[in-house]
Every structure is written in structure tokens, then in C-alpha cells.
Design an enzyme around this catalytic site. Structure first.
Site, mmCIF file in Angstrom:
data_model
loop_
_atom_site.group_PDB
_atom_site.id
_atom_site.type_symbol
_atom_site.label_atom_id
_atom_site.label_comp_id
_atom_site.label_asym_id
_atom_site.label_seq_id
_atom_site.Cartn_x
_atom_site.Cartn_y
_atom_site.Cartn_z
ATOM 1 N N GLN A 81 40.234 37.428 37.331
ATOM 2 C CA GLN A 81 41.353 37.390 38.070
ATOM 3 C C GLN A 81 43.091 37.036 38.178
ATOM 4 O O GLN A 81 42.600 36.418 37.260
ATOM 5 C CB GLN A 81 40.638 36.802 39.028
ATOM 6 C CG GLN A 81 39.495 37.216 39.991
ATOM 7 C CD GLN A 81 38.587 37.093 41.525
ATOM 8 O OE1 GLN A 81 39.101 36.058 41.149
ATOM 9 N NE2 GLN A 81 38.057 37.799 42.608
ATOM 10 N N GLY A 86 36.961 33.169 38.320
ATOM 11 C CA GLY A 86 38.151 33.099 39.358
ATOM 12 C C GLY A 86 39.517 33.269 39.425
ATOM 13 O O GLY A 86 39.442 32.448 37.848
ATOM 14 N N HIS A 87 39.993 33.630 40.311
ATOM 15 C CA HIS A 87 41.797 33.022 40.260
ATOM 16 C C HIS A 87 42.071 31.613 40.141
ATOM 17 O O HIS A 87 41.093 30.672 40.327
ATOM 18 C CB HIS A 87 42.445 33.116 41.607
ATOM 19 C CG HIS A 87 41.716 32.786 42.967
ATOM 20 N ND1 HIS A 87 42.310 32.129 43.257
ATOM 21 C CD2 HIS A 87 40.177 33.565 43.677
ATOM 22 C CE1 HIS A 87 41.504 31.182 44.678
ATOM 23 N NE2 HIS A 87 40.726 32.704 44.481
ATOM 24 N N HIS A 88 43.138 31.850 39.077
ATOM 25 C CA HIS A 88 43.498 30.366 39.202
ATOM 26 C C HIS A 88 43.035 29.820 38.308
ATOM 27 O O HIS A 88 42.930 28.406 37.691
ATOM 28 C CB HIS A 88 44.535 29.421 40.320
ATOM 29 C CG HIS A 88 45.325 29.757 41.112
ATOM 30 N ND1 HIS A 88 44.864 31.735 41.985
ATOM 31 C CD2 HIS A 88 46.315 29.768 41.041
ATOM 32 C CE1 HIS A 88 46.215 31.204 42.680
ATOM 33 N NE2 HIS A 88 47.311 31.071 42.267
ATOM 34 N N ASN A 116 39.620 28.269 40.190
ATOM 35 C CA ASN A 116 40.473 27.217 39.836
ATOM 36 C C ASN A 116 39.560 26.247 39.093
ATOM 37 O O ASN A 116 39.645 24.755 38.988
ATOM 38 C CB ASN A 116 41.157 26.256 40.904
ATOM 39 C CG ASN A 116 41.969 24.931 40.587
ATOM 40 O OD1 ASN A 116 42.760 25.272 39.802
ATOM 41 N ND2 ASN A 116 42.036 24.016 41.819
#
Length: 142
Positions: free
Chosen positions: A41, A59-61, A79
Site C-alpha cells: 500500500q 499496510g500503509h505507512h 504502520n
């Protein structure tokens, strides 16, 4: 060590990202190997020398350190922080916001719900326990 030695000798290293993966970040280090059906992501950072087998979700970040290995069908929430030289076994899951320290081993089917100290082993679902195990001791067990 061999990668650093090659760089010092002036070699360049290529990365491979399978065209059937969905990669929404440009932050991937050199010498990465990402097989098919991975979903990475936006705002993810992947270090150099990372190997990702098939079907993972990042997942993002999230941040993946240098020289990590992911078996197939690993799921990372948003994160997540993975320290360098960490091995994540297939079908493992990491909850959002969790940090896994450097040099860890996350077992097959494990679910990581809380932060993990460096050089630890997270056993699979049958125990749900995390044990501190230095690299030297782990090598003796192999």
C-alpha cells in the site's frame, strides 16, 4: 555482508518486482525480490535486500528494514515496523502499529499483537508466546 562487499567493489544490484503485484510506493531498496500477488500500500518503505514470497499484504505507512524475508501470505496491518534481518514465516499476521525488532523470527501462522524486542522468536498459534532468543543460541538450535 556479501551485498555490502559487492557495493564496495562497484557492482550494481537489480531488484525484481513481479508485474502481477500491486505496488503503490516508490520506496523500495535495491536488491529487493518481490514475487507475484503482493499488495504494498501507499507510503510503505521497504529496505534493501528484502525478499517477499507470494501473496503478502503490507499496510500503509509500514516500514520493513533491510534484509528481511517474508514467507507467503503474510499480512501486515498499517504502520507496522519490521527491524532488519527479520524472518516472517508464512501466513503470519501483525496487528496495526506493532513494532518487531531487528533479528527476529516470527513463526508460521503466528499472530503478533504487541511489540517484539530485537532477537526474539514469536512462536506459532499453538503457544502464542514470545521468547527472547539471541542469534547465537538460535544458530545452535538449527
Amino acid at each position: 555482508d556479501r551485498h555490502a562487499e559487492g557495493i564496495a567493489r562497484g557492482y550494481a544490484f537489480a531488484s525484481f518486482i513481479h508485474p502481477a503485484s500491486h505496488v503503490y510506493t516508490g520506496e523500495i531498496g535495491e536488491n529487493a525480490f518481490i514475487l507475484e500477488a503482493n499488495v504494498i500500500q501507499p507510503f510503505v518503505t521497504i529496505g534493501k535486500g528484502v525478499m517477499m514470497w507470494s501473496g503478502n499484504h503490507v499496510g500503509h505507512h509500514s516500514v520493513i528494514g533491510d534484509y528481511c524475508f517474508f514467507g507467503g501470505h503474510v499480512g501486515l496491518g498499517s504502520n507496522v515496523r519490521i527491524g532488519e534481518r527479520t524472518f516472517v514465516g508464512g501466513m503470519a499476521g501483525v496487528d496495526p502499529g506493532v513494532t518487531i525488532g531487528a533479528g527476529c523470527l516470527v513463526g508460521l501462522h503466528a499472530r503478533v499483537k504487541t511489540d517484539v524486542e530485537p532477537d526474539s522468536v514469536v512462536r506459532g498459534p499453538e503457544s502464542g508466546r514470545t521468547v527472547r532468543l539471541g542469534n547465537a543460541r538460535l544458530k545452535r538450535l538449527l
